[in-house]
Scaffold this active site. Sequence first.
Site, PDB file in Angstrom:
ATOM      1  CB  VAL A  90      -1.004  -0.007   1.182  1.00 27.65           C
ATOM      2  CG1 VAL A  90      -2.002  -1.149   1.005  1.00 27.65           C
ATOM      3  CG2 VAL A  90      -0.315  -0.109   2.536  1.00 27.65           C
ATOM      4  CG  HIS A 106      -3.619  -6.276  -0.970  1.00 31.42           C
ATOM      5  ND1 HIS A 106      -2.685  -7.021  -0.297  1.00 31.42           N
ATOM      6  CD2 HIS A 106      -4.440  -7.175  -1.558  1.00 31.42           C
ATOM      7  CE1 HIS A 106      -2.917  -8.322  -0.483  1.00 31.42           C
ATOM      8  NE2 HIS A 106      -3.975  -8.438  -1.250  1.00 31.42           N
ATOM      9  CB  SER A 174       5.186 -14.584   3.284  1.00 33.98           C
ATOM     10  OG  SER A 174       3.876 -14.072   3.383  1.00 33.98           O
ATOM     11  CB  ALA A 216      14.300  -6.974  -2.703  1.00 31.52           C
TER      12      ALA A 216
HETATM   13  P1  OAD Z   1       4.914 -10.763   4.397  1.00 30.31           P
HETATM   14  O1  OAD Z   1       5.410  -9.956   5.554  1.00 30.31           O
HETATM   15  O2  OAD Z   1       3.972 -11.860   4.660  1.00 30.31           O
HETATM   16  O3  OAD Z   1       6.161 -11.415   3.644  1.00 30.31           O
HETATM   17  C1  OAD Z   1       7.296 -10.674   3.300  1.00 30.31           C
HETATM   18  C2  OAD Z   1       8.250 -11.579   2.538  1.00 30.31           C
HETATM   19  O4  OAD Z   1       9.369 -10.789   2.144  1.00 30.31           O
HETATM   20  C3  OAD Z   1       8.815 -12.758   3.355  1.00 30.31           C
HETATM   21  O5  OAD Z   1       8.760 -13.942   2.587  1.00 30.31           O
HETATM   22  C4  OAD Z   1      10.259 -12.339   3.624  1.00 30.31           C
HETATM   23  O6  OAD Z   1      11.153 -13.452   3.647  1.00 30.31           O
HETATM   24  C5  OAD Z   1      10.557 -11.464   2.424  1.00 30.31           C
HETATM   25  N1  OAD Z   1      11.573 -10.444   2.678  1.00 30.31           N
HETATM   26  C6  OAD Z   1      11.852  -9.765   3.807  1.00 30.31           C
HETATM   27  N2  OAD Z   1      12.845  -8.901   3.640  1.00 30.31           N
HETATM   28  C7  OAD Z   1      13.230  -9.017   2.341  1.00 30.31           C
HETATM   29  C8  OAD Z   1      14.248  -8.397   1.517  1.00 30.31           C
HETATM   30  N3  OAD Z   1      15.050  -7.462   2.011  1.00 30.31           N
HETATM   31  N4  OAD Z   1      14.347  -8.786   0.235  1.00 30.31           N
HETATM   32  C9  OAD Z   1      13.525  -9.732  -0.292  1.00 30.31           C
HETATM   33  N5  OAD Z   1      12.569 -10.349   0.418  1.00 30.31           N
HETATM   34  C10 OAD Z   1      12.424  -9.996   1.717  1.00 30.31           C
HETATM   35  O7  OAD Z   1       4.337  -9.721   3.335  1.00 30.31           O
HETATM   36  P2  OAD Z   1       3.399  -9.973   2.090  1.00 30.31           P
HETATM   37  O8  OAD Z   1       3.654 -11.302   1.476  1.00 30.31           O
HETATM   38  O9  OAD Z   1       3.506  -8.772   1.222  1.00 30.31           O
HETATM   39  O10 OAD Z   1      -2.429  -7.531   3.143  1.00 30.31           O
HETATM   40  O11 OAD Z   1       1.982  -9.974   2.776  1.00 30.31           O
HETATM   41  C11 OAD Z   1       0.842 -10.112   1.969  1.00 30.31           C
HETATM   42  C12 OAD Z   1      -0.327  -9.358   2.528  1.00 30.31           C
HETATM   43  O12 OAD Z   1      -0.564  -9.745   3.875  1.00 30.31           O
HETATM   44  C13 OAD Z   1      -0.128  -7.862   2.623  1.00 30.31           C
HETATM   45  O13 OAD Z   1      -0.404  -7.201   1.405  1.00 30.31           O
HETATM   46  C14 OAD Z   1      -1.102  -7.466   3.669  1.00 30.31           C
HETATM   47  C15 OAD Z   1      -0.845  -8.569   4.668  1.00 30.31           C
HETATM   48  O14 OAD Z   1      -1.815  -8.836   5.539  1.00 30.31           O
HETATM   49  C16 OAD Z   1      -3.327  -6.590   3.492  1.00 30.31           C
HETATM   50  O15 OAD Z   1      -3.077  -5.647   4.212  1.00 30.31           O
HETATM   51  C17 OAD Z   1      -4.657  -6.827   2.882  1.00 30.31           C
END
Ligand code: OAD
EC number: 2.3.1.286
Length: 229
Positions: A90, A106, A174, A216
């Site tokens: 967001v 989202h 994730s 990343a």
């Molecule tokens: P998550 O917090 O679930 O996952 C983040 C991912 O990024 C994990 O797999 C980490 O290993 C990875 N990660 C962390 N630091 C990193 C870096 N420096 N480089 C590369 N990867 C890295 O976040 P999302 O998958 O985005 O929804 O979560 C999905 C949704 O859940 C969000 O959009 C939100 C949340 O609830 C809503 O708000 C509707």
Amino acid sequence: MARIVILTGAGISAESGIRTFRAADGLWEDHRVEDVATPEGFARDPELVLRFYNERRAAAAAAEPNAAHRALAALEADGRHEVLVVTQNVDDLHERAGSRALIHMHGTLTGALCAACGARWPAPAVMRVTDPCPACAARAARPDIVWFGEMPYRMEEIWAALRAADLFVSIGTSGNVYPAAGFVADARHAGVETLELNLEPSMGTRFFDAARHGPATQVVPDWVAAMLA
Ligand code: OAD
């Protein structure tokens, strides 16, 4: 010319200083997700929810796009490939880095939405429960963000782009939250090549044809450089 659909999640903004969601304590910035990211939570305590997103909006405004956001914008600007970025984030770091073909599935912190009539307008830096809707004057302004139990935006368009793609790339997510978590399976089903770029193997890592793990700001520019070589 390859058609590339790129899904991004919180991991791409982590190195810009924006915290990811799934910390070990299960809380999001010290709040329960049910309290700050559901329509029921908003109905119970709109003031808390607006304050929470006002803080997130301020944090996003203070953050800068990083090398991963910039690399994706450069891939699109190069013009050799047709690029669509679909983000779960967001924050507005993709657009500030220069991405133009971008879907905020989202929603976004920069938007306000009237819970009474559905009108949308640009969110002020600080949203208040007393803000009247510019269309219907109801005092029901909420952030234009998709909460749990709500349908993500522009799904038909995203699925159509996925089906027509040559390559699907998932970055910094994730794989916990659907429908985005299902994109890799949807892509595979359509015969689209799939690649994961993430700090560590995600929930769905085994569904990808290939994966590169690392921060990343390293793996994304490396992959873009290879695509433009
Ligand atoms: P998550 O917090 O679930 O996952 C983040 C991912 O990024 C994990 O797999 C980490 O290993 C990875 N990660 C962390 N630091 C990193 C870096 N420096 N480089 C590369 N990867 C890295 O976040 P999302 O998958 O985005 O929804 O979560 C999905 C949704 O859940 C969000 O959009 C939100 C949340 O609830 C809503 O708000 C509707």
